[in-house]
Motif scaffolding. Structure first.
Motif, short mmCIF file in Angstrom:
data_model
loop_
_atom_site.label_atom_id
_atom_site.label_comp_id
_atom_site.label_asym_id
_atom_site.label_seq_id
_atom_site.Cartn_x
_atom_site.Cartn_y
_atom_site.Cartn_z
N LEU A 19 7.21 13.16 51.85
CA LEU A 19 6.56 14.41 52.25
C LEU A 19 5.42 14.76 51.29
CD1 LEU A 19 6.71 16.84 54.21
CD2 LEU A 19 8.26 17.90 52.59
N PHE A 20 5.64 14.52 50.01
CA PHE A 20 4.62 14.85 49.01
C PHE A 20 3.62 13.72 48.76
CE2 PHE A 20 8.16 17.69 47.79
CZ PHE A 20 7.50 18.89 47.99
N ARG A 21 4.00 12.49 49.06
CA ARG A 21 3.11 11.35 48.80
C ARG A 21 2.16 11.05 49.94
NH1 ARG A 21 5.35 5.88 46.68
NH2 ARG A 21 3.25 5.55 45.93
N ASP A 22 2.64 11.14 51.14
CA ASP A 22 1.86 10.71 52.30
C ASP A 22 0.83 11.78 52.67
OD1 ASP A 22 1.01 9.21 54.38
OD2 ASP A 22 2.81 9.45 55.61
N GLU A 23 -0.41 11.31 52.85
CA GLU A 23 -1.47 12.24 53.23
C GLU A 23 -1.40 12.59 54.71
OE1 GLU A 23 -5.14 10.45 52.13
OE2 GLU A 23 -4.60 10.31 50.02
N HIS A 24 -0.98 11.67 55.50
CA HIS A 24 -0.90 11.87 56.95
C HIS A 24 0.55 12.10 57.35
CE1 HIS A 24 -5.02 10.58 57.06
NE2 HIS A 24 -4.69 9.47 56.40
N VAL A 25 1.07 13.20 56.90
CA VAL A 25 2.48 13.51 57.12
C VAL A 25 2.69 13.94 58.57
CG1 VAL A 25 4.37 15.03 56.45
CG2 VAL A 25 2.76 14.23 54.73
N ARG A 26 3.70 13.38 59.16
CA ARG A 26 4.11 13.81 60.49
C ARG A 26 5.32 14.70 60.28
NH1 ARG A 26 3.79 7.87 63.00
NH2 ARG A 26 1.53 7.72 63.11
N TYR A 27 5.07 16.00 60.27
CA TYR A 27 6.11 16.96 59.91
C TYR A 27 7.29 16.94 60.86
CZ TYR A 27 2.90 18.78 56.45
OH TYR A 27 2.09 18.90 55.37
N VAL A 28 7.03 16.71 62.13
CA VAL A 28 8.13 16.69 63.10
C VAL A 28 9.04 15.50 62.82
CG1 VAL A 28 8.70 16.43 65.55
CG2 VAL A 28 6.79 17.89 64.86
N LYS A 29 8.43 14.34 62.58
CA LYS A 29 9.22 13.13 62.30
C LYS A 29 10.04 13.31 61.02
CE LYS A 29 8.73 8.15 61.80
NZ LYS A 29 7.79 7.03 61.74
N ILE A 30 9.42 13.86 59.98
CA ILE A 30 10.14 14.07 58.73
C ILE A 30 11.22 15.14 58.90
CG2 ILE A 30 9.86 15.01 56.40
CD1 ILE A 30 7.39 13.35 56.11
N GLY A 31 10.93 16.17 59.67
CA GLY A 31 11.93 17.20 59.93
C GLY A 31 13.14 16.66 60.66
N VAL A 32 12.89 15.80 61.64
CA VAL A 32 13.99 15.19 62.39
C VAL A 32 14.81 14.29 61.46
CG1 VAL A 32 14.54 13.56 64.23
CG2 VAL A 32 12.88 15.37 64.64
N LYS A 33 14.12 13.47 60.66
CA LYS A 33 14.84 12.59 59.74
C LYS A 33 15.69 13.41 58.75
CE LYS A 33 12.01 8.45 59.51
NZ LYS A 33 11.20 7.58 58.64
N LEU A 84 17.56 11.08 51.92
CA LEU A 84 16.97 12.41 51.94
C LEU A 84 15.95 12.57 50.80
CD1 LEU A 84 17.05 14.99 53.57
CD2 LEU A 84 18.84 15.82 52.07
N CYS A 85 16.27 12.01 49.65
CA CYS A 85 15.31 12.03 48.53
C CYS A 85 14.04 11.27 48.89
CB CYS A 85 15.94 11.43 47.28
SG CYS A 85 17.22 12.47 46.55
N LEU A 86 14.18 10.14 49.56
CA LEU A 86 13.01 9.37 49.99
C LEU A 86 12.17 10.14 51.00
CD1 LEU A 86 14.48 5.76 50.29
CD2 LEU A 86 12.89 6.63 48.56
N VAL A 87 12.82 10.86 51.88
CA VAL A 87 12.09 11.67 52.85
C VAL A 87 11.30 12.76 52.14
CG1 VAL A 87 12.39 13.37 54.70
CG2 VAL A 87 13.58 11.20 54.82
N VAL A 88 11.92 13.41 51.16
CA VAL A 88 11.22 14.46 50.41
C VAL A 88 10.05 13.87 49.63
CG1 VAL A 88 11.47 16.13 48.53
CG2 VAL A 88 13.22 15.97 50.30
#
Length: 180
Positions: free
Chosen positions: A35-49, A28-32
């Motif tokens: 979220l802040f590092r990646d410029e091309h964030v896929r919010y749905v994918k991160i939300g599901v994870k 979960l820490c890696l996902v967060v």
């Protein structure tokens, strides 16, 4: 399963719960962070994870609580959740293999090592999850057997065999009572 590798079933189940809590928290820490590092964030994918990781964390807490209270029902909740997780892991492996099969030549060169490592790690994770599930299932079975023996013992604990005076006919009991 009588024991979990070199320790008791209870200790093995506690280790499984600790592993899941720590791994879910770190993931979960890696996902967060991503979220802040990646410029091309896929919010749905991160939300599901993130949602899945929170559910894994909650299931691990249910496992801890079930071990603490010796509750077969809470262990069953964890087993069901983990079984669904294994099915998703198997689907992930299939999609990774399919994705690797559809790479064109340039992508194949850059992703060959990655997808092979991912598939191997996923299969090892599936094997580990199944082993953990077997340990928890065995401990749950042990709890159910103990509970069944306790309830069976309680059932016969209060049934007292009648004495010879109690089995006598009512008239004889009255006579015996008056003689005292």
């Amino acid at each position: 399963m009588k024991s979990c590798l070199c320790c008791s079933l209870l200790t093995g189940c506690k280790l499984v719960a600790a592993y899941q809590i720590v791994s879910a928290t770190l993931a979960l820490c890696l996902v967060v962070v991503s979220l802040f590092r990646d410029e091309h964030v896929r919010y749905v994918k991160i939300g599901v994870k993130a949602t899945v990781l929170v559910l894994v964390f909650l299931a691990a807490l249910a496992l801890v609580w079930g071990l603490r209270k010796k509750s077969p029902c809470l262990l069953l909740v964890w087993l069901i959740f983990e079984g669904v997780g294994v099915v998703f892991l198997i689907c992930d492996v299939i999609f990774n293999i399919y994705g690797a099969a559809t790479f064109d030549d340039e992508e194949r060169v850059t992703h060959d090592g990655y997808w092979i490592a991912t598939v191997i790690i996923d299969w090892l994770n599936i094997l580990f999850c199944v082993l953990c599930m077997e340990a928890v299932r065995s401990y749950r079975t042990l709890l159910l057997e103990e509970e069944s023996q306790r309830s069976l013992g309680a059932k016969y604990q209060y049934q007292v065999a009648p004495t010879s005076d109690e089995t006598a006919e009512p008239e004889k009991q009255i006579k015996l009572d008056t003689q005292l």
